[in-house]
Design a protein around this motif. Structure first.
Motif, PDB file in Angstrom:
ATOM      1  N   GLN A  29      -4.557   2.252  -0.375  1.00 22.97           N
ATOM      2  CA  GLN A  29      -4.835   1.463  -1.563  1.00 22.97           C
ATOM      3  C   GLN A  29      -6.225   0.851  -1.483  1.00 22.97           C
ATOM      4  O   GLN A  29      -7.000   0.867  -2.423  1.00 22.97           O
ATOM      5  N   CYS A  84      -3.707   9.534   3.515  1.00 24.42           N
ATOM      6  CA  CYS A  84      -2.403   9.915   2.961  1.00 24.42           C
ATOM      7  C   CYS A  84      -1.653  10.836   3.920  1.00 24.42           C
ATOM      8  O   CYS A  84      -0.438  10.928   3.884  1.00 24.42           O
ATOM      9  N   GLU A  96      -0.279   1.848   6.450  1.00 25.92           N
ATOM     10  CA  GLU A  96      -0.981   3.041   5.958  1.00 25.92           C
ATOM     11  C   GLU A  96      -1.141   2.999   4.443  1.00 25.92           C
ATOM     12  O   GLU A  96      -2.189   3.312   3.900  1.00 25.92           O
ATOM     13  N   GLU A  97      -0.085   2.558   3.809  1.00 22.61           N
ATOM     14  CA  GLU A  97      -0.126   2.522   2.356  1.00 22.61           C
ATOM     15  C   GLU A  97      -1.215   1.575   1.871  1.00 22.61           C
ATOM     16  O   GLU A  97      -1.960   1.865   0.948  1.00 22.61           O
TER      17      GLU A  97
END
Lengths: 139, 1049
Positions: free
Chosen positions: B341, B370, B336-337
């Motif tokens: 990004q 997010c 997810e991060e």
């Protein structure tokens, strides 16, 4: 054939937008909205070179995974955007062109209506009919 | 799995990678201090040459990325600097082991390594080892930089040797095939002898050498090697490596052309554009072909990114679009991060090429990512921040002023969505004030686009939020400096017109005339000037031409309507003013759903005098209080907002003894009486009206003036009177005293009106020359009481009296009792007509004051005559004193004025020639019977008093005695019964005006009996031209008695 047809005013707000799947309308709103970037880009680059003799049809704006987005700009900077399904391969450039022409003619009729206030959302039944025809019609 | 590094740029291709890592327990701050010192050695010029070595430091580097080192050597970790602490020599072996273990991780690519040990002293520190440096503490390490330089130099030596080794390796027979990690398994069992394989190996090696050359600072060589590599690789369709080679070539070109670095590219670079652009173009096919191989996504990610960044000035946006698309089409399973990004990077790239909408779109996607449901700890704060950044892309600003004028900007559907998301995110962030602000903004700006259902939902949630955190007008400042301006609800409700209202008529201040004049003459020396008028007109359209009074409740009327599909509750609605101190009295109102224009009156009290400007109003709707300024409103008709407030004036309240009526008659409508008293009276009735004035204000009334004005409709000679008695009771200064008594003469027309005006003033307002006026209308409805249908006279027995015969008609529905002076009552039933006879003394009109002389304007004789008649009528009426009463409850007077005609008047008039007859010195007139004794001489005196203006006479009078038998027979043959002593003819000589003359005679009665004396005029000559009535002499009745009879009595 078309899944979404939109008419966008000179000031970049929608005059008319209609899509096939009503439950996912917002997605088309986003698609059409983001396509305006490309439309503006194309107008600015073409406009300088050819002046007023430019081609109204802008061609394929950009393909996404599921859809192809085509653009058309009238001389008064009103934008037409047609979104078609990517899987629909039978649709040729010429057919898209003729769709735009038909849309433009119908839009001109709307503008000719003395009771229509330019800048208001289009609510003409005739225009709606033409758009529906383009959306239903297959091939 | 490898992590893309989006921060890389073209220059990174020429750097060598050194990892600096802590080993064991190293305090973080200490480590980073050392790291910073190490990292300060960024480039190193090599001895004996002009070459430069660039070093890139990382404190964290994934071993997976290291595996890509063969593909691009700058990804390879070539140096390791470990930082450790070691307090005692006992720990030393353990620390050394850890260092070696760390070295092991990167062992495949490492050229050299160093260990910086802090804190260790003793014999271990004494022994000099090449790869270890000992410092007693973090403070005492002055030569770290020099050590690092040594270390870098050693790396360079290895690098240089490798380069030379590879570059000169022309053996050709066995060139190892360099692979990227995922390729390794593909090449198992591949024919290593084929030409194709050899070429591929060669090409890849060339590229590798190119990389090394670039790193070693030999730019020219690198370019040559890259070119060769491109040729070789293109021939064997090794797309990934071809792409790599092109990328290297490209980077080398960029480095060559922009020694200053690509970060600060300026327009000045234009002349050299052709080559990098060319390189870029050539670069592209390789890159895009690489896409086919989706596994190479890792490389492509940062390649595309770098390319776009580097070449954005040179490539058309279309091409960049294509590039960026490659990024989007990648379908790897990312965490997810990473997704966030990646989307952020995409958005940045679009921003870079000017595609703001696309940029906003991806930023929004990143924001949504997010808080994706798969994330255990949703980052609402980050999401909110990202969402805020998307605002410009959707041409949305958070200032409602941008939306107030003109048409709506932007794409409403999308903007609405975004605002909803902002609201939600801010709520989840735990900032209810923020979400209230966003929600109000949504409601205010998107009202036209919300469906009824949505309106309901939005307002419901707004009410929910505001119950916890009421919205206000303060500016919200976010931690990152963004300010959210307040959102006034100018559309809830929509105000269409604003009108300042004058005070009620009774409270309106008036300026004293004299003072006003002075003001005007100050304004201009000219009586009239069109130019001046115009400017004054302009001023007037701003300033309203009435005044408000300090301390009095003033009103402003708003026409509002509710655009919502349900009832709107507006609370605490009040006025916003400036100029004077103003106490606003807020109101609450309920507006029905989709109401039409709805008048709302806002009130307030000015506390000081001066000019007041109404700037707007404040409301509280759904718990959000807002201040709406008129200048921000669209389509508001304001007839001016500036009004003068004058100093306070007293207030007077008026109450009357009779009930007030709201009825305002048409005749006085132009004056708009605030109140009027309406009375219904019968003609001639008297009604007393008591007016009580009370000072209800706090200021003393210093002056009070009463004027009255009658408003009679119709002029008719018949008249009656209405009497208005005014008494006032003042609570403060003035004591009880009667003000005036007023008579209003009224004809028989149906209505009578009078206006009483009280002018009063006091306090500061009086000083300024203002006063107030209170008026009371008196409205009397008159009904007929009685009519005199016919009037005639009958002579009475006395010449000084006569009988007046009145035919009285009762037009009322009641029984009417009529009474006159010294006469008995006459009862009339409804619609009955009866005759009434009244004995009256004749009138001496001459003694009346001459009305005509007092009113000189009535010059024509006819008017004069009328006037006199009226006066006569009046006198007669008062003499007559005819009263009527309707059984038990109403009574009044009636007047015969106007019904008397000339003839009747003449009859009623006392003749100018007065005749008095005296018998034995006693006047005898009328029914008085004069007595005398038979045989006695009776003196007869006839006296003429001339009251006329002319002389009269001479006249001859003949006295004729006769007897009346009371049966119609009169006996004139009296020669035997009566004898005259002397002549029976009296002569009166000329009598002058205002004079009198007496003639005497005597006669004697011979028999007892009743006798009459008829006094006649001898001939008519003398009285010609004079009215007959002037010559009526009383008849004399004499009773002659025997003397004995008298005695008997």
């Amino acid at each position: 054939m078309a899944v979404c047809i939109a008419v966008i005013a000179k000031e970049n707000y929608p005059l008319y937008i209609r899509s096939v799947a009503t439950q996912n309308e917002l997605k088309f709103h986003y698609t059409v909205h983001t396509s305006l970037d490309v439309v503006e880009e194309k107008i600015s680059s073409v406009g300088k070179a050819l002046g007023d003799q430019r081609e109204l049809y802008l061609g394929l704006l950009y393909p996404t995974e599921d859809y192809k987005v085509y653009g058309y700009v009238t001389n008064s900077k009103v934008k037409f955007v047609i979104v078609v399904d990517s899987s629909n391969t039978s649709l040729r450039d010429n057919e898209i062109r003729s769709m735009f022409r038909k849309l433009h003619n119908s839009f001109t009729d709307v503008m000719c209506n003395p009771f229509y206030n330019p800048g208001d959302p289009i609510q003409s039944k005739a225009f709606n009919g033409v758009v529906s025809g383009m959306m239903v019609q297959t091939g | 799995m490898s992590i893309p590094d989006y921060m890389q740029c073209a220059e990174d291709h020429q750097t060598v990678l050194v990892v600096v890592q802590p080993v064991g327990i190293v305090p973080e701050d200490q480590f980073f201090r050392i790291y910073k010192r190490i990292a300060s050695v960024r480039q190193l010029s090599i001895r004996d040459s002009q070459r430069l070595l660039f070093i890139r430091y990382r404190h964290h580097y994934l071993p997976e990325n290291n595996e890509w080192g063969d593909f691009q050597t700058h990804r390879k970790v070539v140096g390791l600097i470990a930082v450790t602490t070691c307090s005692s020599s006992r720990d030393w072996p353990h620390t050394a082991d850890r260092f070696h273990a760390q070295k092991e991780v990167y062992s495949s690519t490492l050229y050299d390594s160093r260990l910086l040990v802090f804190g260790l002293q003793g014999e271990i520190a004494e022994q000099s080892r090449p790869d270890m440096v000992f410092y007693p503490s973090f403070e005492e390490c002055s030569d770290v930089e020099r050590r690092v330089e040594d270390f870098v130099e050693s790396i360079f030596i290895v690098l240089e040797s490798k380069r030379l080794d590879r570059a000169t390796d022309k053996s050709g027979d066995k060139i190892p095939l360099l692979c990227v990690p995922f390729e390794k398994k593909d090449f198992v069992g591949l024919d290593t002898d084929s030409r194709h394989y050899k070429k591929r190996s060669q090409g890849r090696m060339r590229k590798h050498v190119g990389d090394l050359c670039l790193q070693a600072g030999m730019l020219q060589d690198a370019l040559v090697h890259y070119h060769m590599a491109v040729e070789l690789l293109r021939a064997v369709n090794d797309f990934l490596w071809l792409g790599g080679a092109l990328e290297g070539l490209c980077s080398a070109s960029v480095i060559f052309h922009y020694p200053g670095g690509t970060a600060g590219k300026a327009a000045g670079c234009k002349p050299s554009v052709c080559q990098p652009a060319d390189a870029g173009k050539r670069h592209r096919p390789g890159g895009s072909q690489n896409v086919v191989d989706f596994c190479s996504g890792y490389a492509i990610n940062d390649v595309s990114k770098r390319r776009s960044q580097t070449f954005s000035p040179f490539m058309s946006k279309d091409e960049i679009c294509e590039e960026i698309k490659e990024l989007t089409q990648e379908r790897q399973q990312l965490s997810e991060e990473e997704k966030i990004q990646r989307y952020s990077i995409l958005s940045e790239l679009y921003e870079l090429i000017g595609f703001h909408r696309k940029s906003a779109f991806f930023k929004r996607v990143a924001a949504m990512q997010c808080v994706a449901p798969t994330i255990s700890e949703p980052g609402w704060r980050a999401c909110y921040k990202l969402l805020l950044e998307t605002l410009p892309g959707y041409s949305l600003s958070l200032d409602p002023k941008d939306f107030s004028k003109g048409t709506h900007r932007g794409w409403a559907a999308v903007q609405m969505r975004l605002l909803h998301e902002l609201v939600y995110a801010s709520r989840r962030m735990g900032n209810p004030a923020l979400s209230v602000r966003h929600l109000s903004f949504l409601l205010q700006t998107m009202l036209d686009f919300l469906s009824d259902q949505e309106k309901k939902e939005v307002t419901q949630s707004l009410e929910n939020y505001t119950s916890k955190c009421p919205g206000g007008m303060e500016i919200i400042t976010l931690p990152d400096g963004l300010t959210l301006p307040p959102v006034p609800f100018t559309k809830l409700p929509i105000v269409r017109s604003v009108k300042l209202l004058n005070l009620p008529v009774s409270l309106q201040p008036h300026k004293l005339k004299g003072v006003l004049e002075g003001n005007l003459s100050n304004a201009s020396p000219f009586i009239y000037s069109p130019i001046l008028m115009q400017s004054r007109g302009e001023e007037r359209c701003k300033k309203i031409d009435f005044q408000w009074v300090q301390g009095d409740v003033c009103e402003v009327q708003l026409m509002v309507y509710n655009p919502m599909p349900y009832e709107l509750r507006v609370e605490n609605m009040g006025l916003l003013t400036s100029g004077v101190e103003f106490e606003s009295l807020p109101a609450a109102l309920f507006l029905p759903a989709e109401s039409g224009l709805y008048p709302v009156t806002l009130v307030g009290v000015p506390r000081t005098a001066g000019n007041i400007t109404v700037n707007g109003y404040h409301t509280s709707v759904f718990g959000v209080s807002s201040d709406c300024l008129l200048e921000d409103l669209v389509g508001v008709k304001a007839s001016g907002c500036l009004v003068e407030v004058i100093p306070s004036l007293p207030r007077l309240q008026l109450s009357t003894s009779l009930p007030r009526s709201t009825h305002s008659s048409q005749a006085t409508s132009k004056e708009e009486l605030p109140s009027s008293v309406s009375v219904q009276l019968f003609n001639g009735e008297l009604q007393q009206l008591t007016i009580t004035l009370e000072n209800i204000g706090s200021i003393d009334i210093e002056t009070l003036e009463l004027t009255s004005k009658n408003n009679n409709k119709g002029k008719n000679n018949k008249s009656c009177s209405v009497c208005v008695c005014c008494c006032s009771f003042f609570s403060f200064i003035l004591s009880k005293r009667p003000l005036s008594t007023e008579s209003v003469h009224q004809s028989d027309s149906k209505t009578l009106e009078a206006v009483l005006k009280f002018k009063y003033s006091g306090g500061a307002g009086k000083v300024e020359g203002y006063y107030r006026e209170l008026s009371l209308g008196v409205h009397v409805n008159v009904e007929p009481s009685l009519f005199f249908t016919r009037v005639s006279t009958l002579p009475a027995t006395s010449t000084r009296q006569c009988h007046l015969l009145l035919d009285i008609f009762n037009p009322t529905e009641h029984e009417l009792t009529v009474s006159a002076k010294n006469n008995q009552d006459l009862v009339l039933h409804a619609s009955e007509c009866q005759r009434m006879a009244i004995q009256v003394d004749r009138f001496d009109f001459e003694s009346l004051p001459q009305a005509g002389q007092q009113t000189p304007h009535l010059s024509s004789p006819k008017q004069l005559e009328e006037e006199r008649q009226l006066a006569h009528g009046c006198q007669i009426s008062s003499k007559l004193g005819i009263c009527w009463s309707i059984i038990s409850f109403r009574h009044g007077e009636a007047s015969v004025e106007g019904v008397l005609n000339q003839l009747v008047l003449e009859h009623l008039q006392l003749a100018p020639l007065q005749w008095d007859v005296l018998l034995n010195g006693k006047p005898c007139d009328c029914d008085v019977v004069a007595e005398c004794i038979v045989g006695d001489a009776v003196t007869l005196e006839v006296k003429l008093t001339n009251l006329s203006k002319n002389t009269v006479g001479p006249l001859a009078l003949m006295v004729v005695p006769f007897q009346d038998y009371q049966n119609g027979v009169q006996n004139y043959d009296m020669d035997e019964a009566v004898t005259f002593i002397g002549s029976n003819i009296f002569c009166i000589s000329t009598v002058k005006a205002r004079d009198s003359s007496v003639c005497e005679g005597a006669l004697m009665f011979l028999y007892t009996g009743d006798f009459y004396l008829n006094i006649r005029f001898q001939d008519d000559s003398a009285r010609r031209g004079l009215p007959l009535a002037w010559f009526t002499l009383p008849s004399v009745h004499i009773r002659a008695l025997d003397i004995s009879t008298i005695k008997f009595f």
